[in-house]
Design a protein around this motif. Structure first.
Motif, PDB file in Angstrom:
ATOM      1  N   GLN A  35       0.837  -1.198   0.000  1.00 13.96           N
ATOM      2  CA  GLN A  35       0.000   0.000   0.000  1.00 13.96           C
ATOM      3  C   GLN A  35       0.874   1.250   0.000  1.00 13.96           C
ATOM      4  N   LEU A  36       0.526   2.211  -0.862  1.00 17.01           N
ATOM      5  CA  LEU A  36       1.182   3.505  -0.864  1.00 17.01           C
ATOM      6  C   LEU A  36       0.621   4.327   0.289  1.00 17.01           C
ATOM      7  N   LYS A  37       1.508   4.937   1.057  1.00 14.45           N
ATOM      8  CA  LYS A  37       1.096   5.692   2.244  1.00 14.45           C
ATOM      9  C   LYS A  37       1.668   7.100   2.201  1.00 14.45           C
ATOM     10  N   VAL A  38       0.967   8.025   2.882  1.00 17.03           N
ATOM     11  CA  VAL A  38       1.403   9.416   2.966  1.00 17.03           C
ATOM     12  C   VAL A  38       1.476   9.815   4.435  1.00 17.03           C
ATOM     13  N   LEU A  39       2.479  10.611   4.778  1.00 23.82           N
ATOM     14  CA  LEU A  39       2.698  11.022   6.160  1.00 23.82           C
ATOM     15  C   LEU A  39       1.900  12.297   6.447  1.00 23.82           C
ATOM     16  N   LEU A  40       1.071  12.260   7.505  1.00 21.06           N
ATOM     17  CA  LEU A  40       0.229  13.390   7.880  1.00 21.06           C
ATOM     18  C   LEU A  40       0.459  13.787   9.338  1.00 21.06           C
ATOM     19  N   LEU A  41       0.119  15.035   9.643  1.00 22.49           N
ATOM     20  CA  LEU A  41       0.253  15.581  10.993  1.00 22.49           C
ATOM     21  C   LEU A  41      -1.119  15.913  11.566  1.00 22.49           C
ATOM     22  N   ARG A  42      -1.321  15.579  12.855  1.00 25.27           N
ATOM     23  CA  ARG A  42      -2.566  15.980  13.554  1.00 25.27           C
ATOM     24  C   ARG A  42      -2.254  17.139  14.492  1.00 25.27           C
ATOM     25  N   TRP A  43      -3.013  18.218  14.333  1.00 25.93           N
ATOM     26  CA  TRP A  43      -2.776  19.426  15.119  1.00 25.93           C
ATOM     27  C   TRP A  43      -3.190  19.233  16.574  1.00 25.93           C
ATOM     28  N   ARG A  44      -2.423  19.832  17.466  1.00 23.65           N
ATOM     29  CA  ARG A  44      -2.656  19.660  18.907  1.00 23.65           C
ATOM     30  C   ARG A  44      -4.060  20.115  19.305  1.00 23.65           C
ATOM     31  N   GLY A  45      -4.712  19.251  20.121  1.00 22.33           N
ATOM     32  CA  GLY A  45      -6.032  19.573  20.636  1.00 22.33           C
ATOM     33  C   GLY A  45      -7.141  19.468  19.620  1.00 22.33           C
ATOM     34  N   THR A  46      -6.876  18.833  18.468  1.00 21.75           N
ATOM     35  CA  THR A  46      -7.901  18.706  17.424  1.00 21.75           C
ATOM     36  C   THR A  46      -7.831  17.318  16.813  1.00 21.75           C
ATOM     37  N   GLN A  47      -8.787  17.036  15.937  1.00 20.23           N
ATOM     38  CA  GLN A  47      -8.739  15.857  15.076  1.00 20.23           C
ATOM     39  C   GLN A  47      -8.493  16.286  13.626  1.00 20.23           C
ATOM     40  N   GLU A  48      -7.851  17.425  13.465  1.00 18.34           N
ATOM     41  CA  GLU A  48      -7.578  17.990  12.148  1.00 18.34           C
ATOM     42  C   GLU A  48      -6.183  17.583  11.679  1.00 18.34           C
ATOM     43  N   TRP A  49      -6.095  17.149  10.427  1.00 23.77           N
ATOM     44  CA  TRP A  49      -4.844  16.663   9.859  1.00 23.77           C
ATOM     45  C   TRP A  49      -4.413  17.533   8.690  1.00 23.77           C
ATOM     46  N   SER A  50      -3.109  17.542   8.443  1.00 19.11           N
ATOM     47  CA  SER A  50      -2.573  18.260   7.286  1.00 19.11           C
ATOM     48  C   SER A  50      -1.237  17.648   6.873  1.00 19.11           C
ATOM     49  N   LEU A  51      -0.719  18.113   5.749  1.00 23.72           N
ATOM     50  CA  LEU A  51       0.610  17.713   5.300  1.00 23.72           C
ATOM     51  C   LEU A  51       1.682  18.431   6.117  1.00 23.72           C
ATOM     52  N   PRO A  52       2.867  17.834   6.212  1.00 19.76           N
ATOM     53  CA  PRO A  52       3.998  18.565   6.785  1.00 19.76           C
ATOM     54  C   PRO A  52       4.389  19.729   5.877  1.00 19.76           C
ATOM     55  N   GLY A  53       4.969  20.746   6.469  1.00 20.40           N
ATOM     56  CA  GLY A  53       5.420  21.884   5.693  1.00 20.40           C
ATOM     57  C   GLY A  53       5.859  23.007   6.597  1.00 20.40           C
ATOM     58  N   GLY A  54       5.957  24.193   6.048  1.00 20.53           N
ATOM     59  CA  GLY A  54       6.362  25.335   6.836  1.00 20.53           C
ATOM     60  C   GLY A  54       6.969  26.434   5.991  1.00 20.53           C
ATOM     61  N   PRO A  55       7.399  27.525   6.649  1.00 20.83           N
ATOM     62  CA  PRO A  55       7.982  28.651   5.923  1.00 20.83           C
ATOM     63  C   PRO A  55       9.440  28.408   5.542  1.00 20.83           C
ATOM     64  N   ILE A  56       9.958  29.291   4.707  1.00 27.48           N
ATOM     65  CA  ILE A  56      11.320  29.190   4.193  1.00 27.48           C
ATOM     66  C   ILE A  56      12.175  30.279   4.828  1.00 27.48           C
ATOM     67  N   ARG A  57      13.320  29.904   5.371  1.00 29.87           N
ATOM     68  CA  ARG A  57      14.220  30.888   5.962  1.00 29.87           C
ATOM     69  C   ARG A  57      14.893  31.707   4.870  1.00 29.87           C
ATOM     70  N   LYS A  58      15.203  32.935   5.206  1.00 35.40           N
ATOM     71  CA  LYS A  58      15.783  33.844   4.218  1.00 35.40           C
ATOM     72  C   LYS A  58      17.160  33.391   3.747  1.00 35.40           C
ATOM     73  N   GLU A  59      17.898  32.675   4.612  1.00 31.47           N
ATOM     74  CA  GLU A  59      19.265  32.304   4.255  1.00 31.47           C
ATOM     75  C   GLU A  59      19.361  30.938   3.596  1.00 31.47           C
ATOM     76  N   GLU A  60      18.228  30.279   3.299  1.00 37.45           N
ATOM     77  CA  GLU A  60      18.274  28.957   2.685  1.00 37.45           C
ATOM     78  C   GLU A  60      17.523  28.959   1.364  1.00 37.45           C
ATOM     79  N   SER A  61      17.945  28.066   0.471  1.00 35.43           N
ATOM     80  CA  SER A  61      17.209  27.903  -0.782  1.00 35.43           C
ATOM     81  C   SER A  61      15.902  27.161  -0.512  1.00 35.43           C
ATOM     82  N   VAL A  62      15.020  27.152  -1.502  1.00 40.56           N
ATOM     83  CA  VAL A  62      13.751  26.442  -1.341  1.00 40.56           C
ATOM     84  C   VAL A  62      14.011  24.945  -1.164  1.00 40.56           C
TER      85      VAL A  62
END
Length: 253
Positions: A35-62
């Motif tokens: 089975q193909l699987k995808v990694l998800l995150l559950r937000w604290r205090g909720t049953q809400e899920w999303s993909l991993p991610g985040g912002p980009i630092r100014k000193e690093e490439s994408v």
């Protein structure tokens, strides 16, 4: 995670270390138990899920930002990464709904009014991953690709586009040896292709094509423990595999 400015409040006169209005979203894929699987995150205090991610630092490439985020979530270095699309619609999702659902974690004014997101997919060796939540989540878990719940932001759409990109790139990206263990059976390899393509392949045609390409070594050992005759184990001839990918020879019509 689309649209979130996760920086702490900055002292007067000090700018944020992150690029404004630009984020990453990562579709991390593994293959386990046919089975193909995808990694998800559950937000604290909720049953809400999303993909991993985040912002980009100014000193690093994408790309560096994507590698950093993936290492934080999986514990792995040198992950296979592919940028697959930029998501820049003005109205990608209901921002007010997100602010309300997560107001106990993020002050509403901390959310970007608009976030352009760079989408990456990553192919990982499932048993080597150590799923790790971030500061805003309390669970990081694998989900079967056919069992994904309704996600926050536009992340169901992102996964759909990532899988479409993966299918298109199946004939010229090293998807087989990035998702399978070092040793595998032909039925396991076929199941990987079927899962990604979303359809059944004829076993005889599949085996004839794969063996005819010269990209596999057959080992003398067999997979044990099944109800039927134990199939032989194989491993990739990576040099020949890369040559076939260059030619686009792994295409399945």
């Amino acid at each position: 995670m689309s649209g979130k400015n996760i920086t702490a409040k900055q002292p007067a006169g000090k700018s944020s270390p992150f690029l404004s209005e630009l984020t990453l979203d990562c579709v991390i894929l593994g293959f386990h138990e046919d089975q193909l699987k995808v990694l998800l995150l559950r937000w604290r205090g909720t049953q809400e899920w999303s993909l991993p991610g985040g912002p980009i630092r100014k000193e690093e490439s994408v790309d560096q930002a994507a590698c950093r985020i993936l290492k934080e979530r999986t514990g792995l270095k040198d992950i296979f990464l592919q940028q697959f699309q930029l998501f820049g619609d003005v109205e990608r999702y209901n921002r007010n709904e997100i602010k309300e659902k997560l107001k106990h974690l993020v002050e509403p004014e901390k959310w970007f009014e608009r976030a352009v997101s760079v989408g990456y997919y990553a192919l990982v060796d499932y048993p080597k991953v150590a799923p790790t939540p971030d500061a805003f989540t309390e669970e990081c878990q694998w989900w079967g690709i056919d069992e994904i719940p309704s996600l926050l932001f536009d992340h169901n759409h992102l996964i759909k586009i990532a899988l479409e990109s993966l299918r298109i790139q199946l004939s010229w990206q090293p998807i087989g040896y990035k998702l399978l263990p070092e040793q595998f059976t032909l039925p396991e390899l076929q199941r990987l292709y079927e899962t990604i393509l979303g359809r059944t392949l004829d076993p005889r045609n599949f085996q004839r094509k794969m063996l005819g390409l010269g990209i596999l070594y057959r080992l003398e050992t067999r997979r044990k423990g099944g109800a039927h005759k134990a199939p032989y184990l194989y491993r990739f001839n990576k040099q020949h595999y890369k040559a076939m990918l260059t030619k686009g020879s792994l295409f399945f019509s």
